[in-house]
Design a protein around this motif. Structure first.
Motif, PDB file in Angstrom:
ATOM      1  N   ARG A  74       0.809  -1.219   0.000  1.00  0.00           N
ATOM      2  CA  ARG A  74       0.000   0.000   0.000  1.00  0.00           C
ATOM      3  C   ARG A  74       0.840   1.266   0.000  1.00  0.00           C
ATOM      4  O   ARG A  74       0.310   2.371  -0.141  1.00  0.00           O
ATOM      5  N   VAL A  75       2.144   1.112   0.191  1.00  0.00           N
ATOM      6  CA  VAL A  75       3.034   2.267   0.130  1.00  0.00           C
ATOM      7  C   VAL A  75       3.103   2.742  -1.324  1.00  0.00           C
ATOM      8  O   VAL A  75       3.330   1.958  -2.235  1.00  0.00           O
ATOM      9  N   GLY A  76       2.877   4.012  -1.538  1.00  0.00           N
ATOM     10  CA  GLY A  76       2.903   4.535  -2.898  1.00  0.00           C
ATOM     11  C   GLY A  76       1.609   4.355  -3.646  1.00  0.00           C
ATOM     12  O   GLY A  76       1.579   4.443  -4.877  1.00  0.00           O
ATOM     13  N   VAL A  77       0.494   4.085  -2.927  1.00  0.00           N
ATOM     14  CA  VAL A  77      -0.814   3.915  -3.554  1.00  0.00           C
ATOM     15  C   VAL A  77      -1.778   4.954  -2.984  1.00  0.00           C
ATOM     16  O   VAL A  77      -1.880   5.117  -1.765  1.00  0.00           O
ATOM     17  N   GLY A  78      -2.483   5.667  -3.871  1.00  0.00           N
ATOM     18  CA  GLY A  78      -3.524   6.598  -3.460  1.00  0.00           C
ATOM     19  C   GLY A  78      -4.867   6.100  -3.938  1.00  0.00           C
ATOM     20  O   GLY A  78      -4.974   5.537  -5.028  1.00  0.00           O
ATOM     21  N   PHE A  79      -5.913   6.310  -3.109  1.00  0.00           N
ATOM     22  CA  PHE A  79      -7.225   5.746  -3.420  1.00  0.00           C
ATOM     23  C   PHE A  79      -8.330   6.756  -3.159  1.00  0.00           C
ATOM     24  O   PHE A  79      -8.387   7.376  -2.095  1.00  0.00           O
ATOM     25  N   LEU A  80      -9.212   6.902  -4.141  1.00  0.00           N
ATOM     26  CA  LEU A  80     -10.436   7.680  -3.989  1.00  0.00           C
ATOM     27  C   LEU A  80     -11.621   6.722  -4.069  1.00  0.00           C
ATOM     28  O   LEU A  80     -11.884   6.152  -5.130  1.00  0.00           O
ATOM     29  N   PRO A  81     -12.361   6.502  -2.960  1.00  0.00           N
ATOM     30  CA  PRO A  81     -13.539   5.640  -3.018  1.00  0.00           C
ATOM     31  C   PRO A  81     -14.672   6.321  -3.771  1.00  0.00           C
ATOM     32  O   PRO A  81     -14.670   7.538  -3.970  1.00  0.00           O
ATOM     33  N   ALA A 145      -7.982  14.947  -3.281  1.00  0.00           N
ATOM     34  CA  ALA A 145      -6.818  15.564  -2.639  1.00  0.00           C
ATOM     35  C   ALA A 145      -6.121  14.591  -1.694  1.00  0.00           C
ATOM     36  O   ALA A 145      -4.884  14.474  -1.704  1.00  0.00           O
ATOM     37  N   GLN A 146      -6.896  13.862  -0.872  1.00  0.00           N
ATOM     38  CA  GLN A 146      -6.267  12.919   0.056  1.00  0.00           C
ATOM     39  C   GLN A 146      -5.623  11.762  -0.685  1.00  0.00           C
ATOM     40  O   GLN A 146      -4.660  11.172  -0.219  1.00  0.00           O
ATOM     41  N   ALA A 147      -6.149  11.416  -1.876  1.00  0.00           N
ATOM     42  CA  ALA A 147      -5.556  10.332  -2.654  1.00  0.00           C
ATOM     43  C   ALA A 147      -4.218  10.736  -3.257  1.00  0.00           C
ATOM     44  O   ALA A 147      -3.345   9.892  -3.476  1.00  0.00           O
ATOM     45  N   LEU A 148      -4.041  12.031  -3.516  1.00  0.00           N
ATOM     46  CA  LEU A 148      -2.849  12.509  -4.215  1.00  0.00           C
ATOM     47  C   LEU A 148      -1.792  13.101  -3.300  1.00  0.00           C
ATOM     48  O   LEU A 148      -0.677  13.366  -3.749  1.00  0.00           O
ATOM     49  N   VAL A 149      -2.120  13.330  -2.030  1.00  0.00           N
ATOM     50  CA  VAL A 149      -1.229  14.114  -1.173  1.00  0.00           C
ATOM     51  C   VAL A 149       0.127  13.454  -0.951  1.00  0.00           C
ATOM     52  O   VAL A 149       1.133  14.134  -0.729  1.00  0.00           O
ATOM     53  N   THR A 150       0.212  12.128  -1.036  1.00  0.00           N
ATOM     54  CA  THR A 150       1.492  11.435  -0.822  1.00  0.00           C
ATOM     55  C   THR A 150       2.296  11.277  -2.111  1.00  0.00           C
ATOM     56  O   THR A 150       3.334  10.623  -2.114  1.00  0.00           O
ATOM     57  N   ASN A 151       1.777  11.872  -3.207  1.00  0.00           N
ATOM     58  CA  ASN A 151       2.440  11.751  -4.511  1.00  0.00           C
ATOM     59  C   ASN A 151       2.654  10.279  -4.879  1.00  0.00           C
ATOM     60  O   ASN A 151       3.770   9.834  -5.154  1.00  0.00           O
ATOM     61  N   PRO A 152       1.563   9.501  -4.917  1.00  0.00           N
ATOM     62  CA  PRO A 152       1.678   8.045  -5.077  1.00  0.00           C
ATOM     63  C   PRO A 152       2.100   7.637  -6.486  1.00  0.00           C
ATOM     64  O   PRO A 152       1.856   8.340  -7.455  1.00  0.00           O
ATOM     65  N   ARG A 153       2.696   6.439  -6.572  1.00  0.00           N
ATOM     66  CA  ARG A 153       3.054   5.858  -7.875  1.00  0.00           C
ATOM     67  C   ARG A 153       1.842   5.284  -8.574  1.00  0.00           C
ATOM     68  O   ARG A 153       1.762   5.278  -9.804  1.00  0.00           O
ATOM     69  N   LEU A 154       0.898   4.758  -7.794  1.00  0.00           N
ATOM     70  CA  LEU A 154      -0.325   4.165  -8.324  1.00  0.00           C
ATOM     71  C   LEU A 154      -1.518   4.904  -7.733  1.00  0.00           C
ATOM     72  O   LEU A 154      -1.626   5.034  -6.506  1.00  0.00           O
ATOM     73  N   VAL A 155      -2.399   5.395  -8.599  1.00  0.00           N
ATOM     74  CA  VAL A 155      -3.594   6.115  -8.153  1.00  0.00           C
ATOM     75  C   VAL A 155      -4.815   5.331  -8.614  1.00  0.00           C
ATOM     76  O   VAL A 155      -4.975   5.055  -9.812  1.00  0.00           O
ATOM     77  N   ILE A 156      -5.668   4.960  -7.672  1.00  0.00           N
ATOM     78  CA  ILE A 156      -6.880   4.200  -7.964  1.00  0.00           C
ATOM     79  C   ILE A 156      -8.080   5.079  -7.653  1.00  0.00           C
ATOM     80  O   ILE A 156      -8.239   5.555  -6.520  1.00  0.00           O
ATOM     81  N   LEU A 179      -1.029  13.291 -14.208  1.00  0.00           N
ATOM     82  CA  LEU A 179      -0.432  12.132 -13.542  1.00  0.00           C
ATOM     83  C   LEU A 179       0.250  11.222 -14.563  1.00  0.00           C
ATOM     84  O   LEU A 179       1.360  10.729 -14.332  1.00  0.00           O
ATOM     85  N   LYS A 180      -0.396  11.023 -15.691  1.00  0.00           N
ATOM     86  CA  LYS A 180       0.189  10.204 -16.746  1.00  0.00           C
ATOM     87  C   LYS A 180       1.478  10.831 -17.274  1.00  0.00           C
ATOM     88  O   LYS A 180       2.481  10.135 -17.492  1.00  0.00           O
ATOM     89  N   ALA A 181       1.469  12.154 -17.455  1.00  0.00           N
ATOM     90  CA  ALA A 181       2.655  12.839 -17.958  1.00  0.00           C
ATOM     91  C   ALA A 181       3.827  12.715 -16.994  1.00  0.00           C
ATOM     92  O   ALA A 181       4.991  12.750 -17.418  1.00  0.00           O
ATOM     93  N   ARG A 182       3.539  12.537 -15.703  1.00  0.00           N
ATOM     94  CA  ARG A 182       4.591  12.386 -14.694  1.00  0.00           C
ATOM     95  C   ARG A 182       4.956  10.924 -14.452  1.00  0.00           C
ATOM     96  O   ARG A 182       5.691  10.603 -13.523  1.00  0.00           O
ATOM     97  N   GLY A 183       4.423  10.028 -15.300  1.00  0.00           N
ATOM     98  CA  GLY A 183       4.800   8.627 -15.206  1.00  0.00           C
ATOM     99  C   GLY A 183       4.056   7.834 -14.159  1.00  0.00           C
ATOM    100  O   GLY A 183       4.435   6.698 -13.853  1.00  0.00           O
ATOM    101  N   ARG A 184       2.971   8.391 -13.614  1.00  0.00           N
ATOM    102  CA  ARG A 184       2.197   7.665 -12.611  1.00  0.00           C
ATOM    103  C   ARG A 184       1.250   6.664 -13.293  1.00  0.00           C
ATOM    104  O   ARG A 184       0.851   6.842 -14.434  1.00  0.00           O
ATOM    105  N   THR A 185       0.891   5.637 -12.562  1.00  0.00           N
ATOM    106  CA  THR A 185      -0.073   4.654 -13.035  1.00  0.00           C
ATOM    107  C   THR A 185      -1.439   5.011 -12.475  1.00  0.00           C
ATOM    108  O   THR A 185      -1.566   5.282 -11.275  1.00  0.00           O
ATOM    109  N   VAL A 186      -2.450   5.024 -13.330  1.00  0.00           N
ATOM    110  CA  VAL A 186      -3.797   5.393 -12.905  1.00  0.00           C
ATOM    111  C   VAL A 186      -4.778   4.308 -13.344  1.00  0.00           C
ATOM    112  O   VAL A 186      -4.765   3.882 -14.500  1.00  0.00           O
ATOM    113  N   VAL A 187      -5.601   3.864 -12.405  1.00  0.00           N
ATOM    114  CA  VAL A 187      -6.691   2.941 -12.703  1.00  0.00           C
ATOM    115  C   VAL A 187      -7.971   3.599 -12.207  1.00  0.00           C
ATOM    116  O   VAL A 187      -8.047   3.997 -11.039  1.00  0.00           O
ATOM    117  N   PHE A 188      -8.947   3.757 -13.088  1.00  0.00           N
ATOM    118  CA  PHE A 188     -10.190   4.352 -12.620  1.00  0.00           C
ATOM    119  C   PHE A 188     -11.393   3.670 -13.260  1.00  0.00           C
ATOM    120  O   PHE A 188     -11.332   3.171 -14.372  1.00  0.00           O
TER     121      PHE A 188
END
Length: 282
Positions: A74-81, A145-156, A179-188
């Motif tokens: 879960r380190v490096g993962v941000g989540f928006l329910p 905002a809470q999903a992105l605040v840690t600058n995660p590698r994976l954003v769900i 996020l894509k331009a910065r090389g992050r992985t996004v699943v939505f």
């Protein structure tokens, strides 16, 4: 993710409902993946297994090579329910600070980071208001905002534009592109195919717990065998002549209209975020 199956007990004579049935997929680092499917198809269950919030009945899920049920995954993962529910007595700023501390953001720069991400999601002027006064759309932005605040590698993101107005939906789309331009992985997940087409590298379709489609967006749209030409608006007579010219050559003109992306550009300006002439943002 390999052979993921998840059953839920219904409480009626030991009967079980299968929410996911042998799902196997791989998400590559740096890509944006759209997860589509009708209500009850297993989208949210799949996301919760990736996040380690649910254990699969069978199969294995790994995040960055680590089993998803381990804390390290879960380190490096941000989540928006889909429907974030936050303590109403906290301010938006306090809530995001709390999540930043949980996520290991350094104390020395935490206030600056929180202020930046709250401004990024469009809550800059309301970040110090209590959450109990927020609208549904504002709570959705706060969840982002809470999903992105840690600058995660994976954003769900589970339905990131649910309850957000047109302005917020466009800002969310821009954030995903950033996020894509910065090389992050996004699943939505989304119920809007046009949003998936615009933002995603790949699309996955779930139906009754099974992965029935997994394809690149470009490959999928090319299967339709259609082509689009964007031209200046044509007078009726010229359009009729063009229709006749195409028909004489055995080419069917399926329709004439203004594509949605062009409407977006007309309102917001160029895709890079620079507003067009005479079009401003309030």
């Amino acid at each position: 993710m390999d052979g993921i199956t998840r059953d839920f007990a219904t409480g009626w004579r030991g009967t079980k409902v299968r929410a996911l049935d042998g799902v196997t997929l791989q998400i590559l680092e740096g890509e944006v993946v759209g997860l589509l499917g009708p209500n009850g198809s297993g989208k949210s269950t799949l996301l919760k297994i990736i996040l380690g919030l649910l254990a699969p009945t069978a199969g294995e899920c790994r995040v960055f090579g680590v089993p998803s049920d381990r804390v390290e995954a879960r380190v490096g993962v941000g989540f928006l329910p889909e429907a974030p529910d936050f303590p109403p007595h906290l301010t938006g700023f306090e809530l995001v600070c709390f999540h930043a501390r949980l996520g290991g953001v350094a104390s020395a720069g935490i206030r600056e980071r929180v202020a930046a991400v709250i401004s990024q999601v469009g809550l800059g002027e309301t970040g110090h208001r209590r959450i109990g006064t927020y609208s549904k759309g504002m709570r959705q932005r706060l969840g982002l905002a809470q999903a992105l605040v840690t600058n995660p590698r994976l954003v769900i993101l589970d339905e990131p534009t649910s309850g957000i107005d047109f302005v917020g939906a466009e800002e969310t789309s821009r954030m995903i592109r950033s996020l894509k331009a910065r090389g992050r992985t996004v699943v939505f997940t989304s119920h809007r195919p046009e949003q998936v087409e615009e933002l995603c590298d790949r699309v996955m379709l779930l139906d009754r717990g099974r992965l029935v489609l997994q394809s690149g967006v470009a490959e999928l749209t090319q299967r339709l065998g259609l082509a689009a030409l964007l031209v200046d608006r044509l007078p009726d007579q010229m359009l009729a002549e063009l229709r006749g010219w195409l028909c004489a050559r055995g080419v069917r003109l399926h329709g004439v209209g203004t594509p949605q992306p062009e409407l977006r550009r007309a309102i917001w300006g160029r895709p890079d975020g620079v507003a067009g002439k005479g079009v401003g943002r309030s």
